[in-house]
Design a protein around this motif. Structure first.
Motif, PDB file in Angstrom:
ATOM      1  N   ARG A  70       0.862  -1.328   0.135  1.00  0.00           N
ATOM      2  CA  ARG A  70      -0.040  -0.160  -0.055  1.00  0.00           C
ATOM      3  C   ARG A  70       1.106   1.368  -0.354  1.00  0.00           C
ATOM      4  N   TYR A  71       1.802   1.046   1.181  1.00  0.00           N
ATOM      5  CA  TYR A  71       2.879   2.397   0.995  1.00  0.00           C
ATOM      6  C   TYR A  71       3.889   2.006  -0.068  1.00  0.00           C
ATOM      7  N   ARG A  76       7.362   5.206   0.239  1.00  0.00           N
ATOM      8  CA  ARG A  76       6.242   6.205   1.632  1.00  0.00           C
ATOM      9  C   ARG A  76       6.766   5.553   3.188  1.00  0.00           C
ATOM     10  N   ALA A  77       6.715   4.323   3.849  1.00  0.00           N
ATOM     11  CA  ALA A  77       6.718   3.466   4.736  1.00  0.00           C
ATOM     12  C   ALA A  77       7.680   2.285   4.700  1.00  0.00           C
ATOM     13  N   ILE A 106       5.890   6.327   9.138  1.00  0.00           N
ATOM     14  CA  ILE A 106       5.292   6.671   8.170  1.00  0.00           C
ATOM     15  C   ILE A 106       5.597   8.568   7.789  1.00  0.00           C
ATOM     16  N   ASP A 153       0.762  10.702   5.978  1.00  0.00           N
ATOM     17  CA  ASP A 153       0.276   9.324   5.816  1.00  0.00           C
ATOM     18  C   ASP A 153      -0.290   8.750   7.095  1.00  0.00           C
ATOM     19  N   ASP A 169      -4.211   7.724   7.274  1.00  0.00           N
ATOM     20  CA  ASP A 169      -4.665   6.513   6.185  1.00  0.00           C
ATOM     21  C   ASP A 169      -4.101   5.591   6.605  1.00  0.00           C
ATOM     22  N   LEU A 170      -2.449   5.366   7.606  1.00  0.00           N
ATOM     23  CA  LEU A 170      -2.556   4.485   8.228  1.00  0.00           C
ATOM     24  C   LEU A 170      -3.172   3.665   8.765  1.00  0.00           C
ATOM     25  N   THR A 204       5.303   7.985  13.656  1.00  0.00           N
ATOM     26  CA  THR A 204       5.308   9.302  12.568  1.00  0.00           C
ATOM     27  C   THR A 204       6.033  10.377  13.369  1.00  0.00           C
TER      28      THR A 204
END
Length: 187
Positions: free
Chosen positions: A8-9, A12-13, A26, A30, A33-34, A79
């Motif tokens: 999915r990421y 970005r992750a 992340i 995001d 959304d995560l 994050t």
């Protein structure tokens, strides 16, 4: 779980596994959304806790622990936000249990959770200034009155004569000293 998050990421992750727990780092964009994906796509319907970790001089890490009670798997979501302007979207619309955790993190670290339904102080007395879990917060009470027990060398007054009294960690060297004539006092 790891594969689903990576699919999915992508880049970005950053995903890692340790001691039976998946950790996802992340970006703030995001974050919401995560946590929504963790609940709806990964089965992490149990919100355990959320807090902050001060990481001076640049950032504060916000961490949430989620759990899938069917598969018995844990997810640690993290994050980083800027210490200068720490802001994240609130996840109270995803996990109602995040309400007081976000309030506490706001109060103790200064992280503003945008969209939170009632982001007001939770634990500290009215009028309290500062964020006591930030590492730059001065623990003035340790200087203003004796601390119970000997926490630092020389604090007990009963130590060896060769030990000198030192200030507790985080207290500036000149805090609490009377100002010389003509100087302003900050303590």
């Amino acid at each position: 779980m790891r594969a689903a998050v990576e699919d999915r990421y992508g880049e970005r992750a950053t995903v890692s596994d340790s001691f039976g727990q998946t950790t996802v780092d992340i970006g703030p964009a995001d974050w919401l959304d995560l946590l929504r994906f963790a609940r709806d796509g990964l089965g992490c319907v149990y919100f355990d806790w959320l807090t902050g970790v001060d990481d001076p001089p640049e950032s504060i890490t916000v961490v949430a622990h989620l759990f899938d009670p069917v598969e018995h798997v844990h997810l640690l979501a993290r994050t980083k936000v800027s210490r200068a302007d720490p802001r994240l979207p609130s996840v109270t619309g995803v996990y109602r249990g995040a309400d007081w955790h976000e309030r506490e993190t706001f109060e103790m670290f200064g992280v503003v959770f945008e969209g939170h339904p009632h982001l007001v102080p939770l634990l500290l007395p009215d009028g309290f200034e500062g964020h006591p879990l930030r590492k730059d917060f001065v623990l003035a009470a340790r200087v203003a009155k004796p601390w119970p027990g000997a926490k630092e060398p020389g604090e007990s007054g009963h130590g060896a004569p060769s030990r000198r009294r030192v200030l507790p960690p985080g207290v500036p060297a000149d805090w609490g000293k009377p100002a010389a004539p003509g100087e302003a006092s900050d303590g």
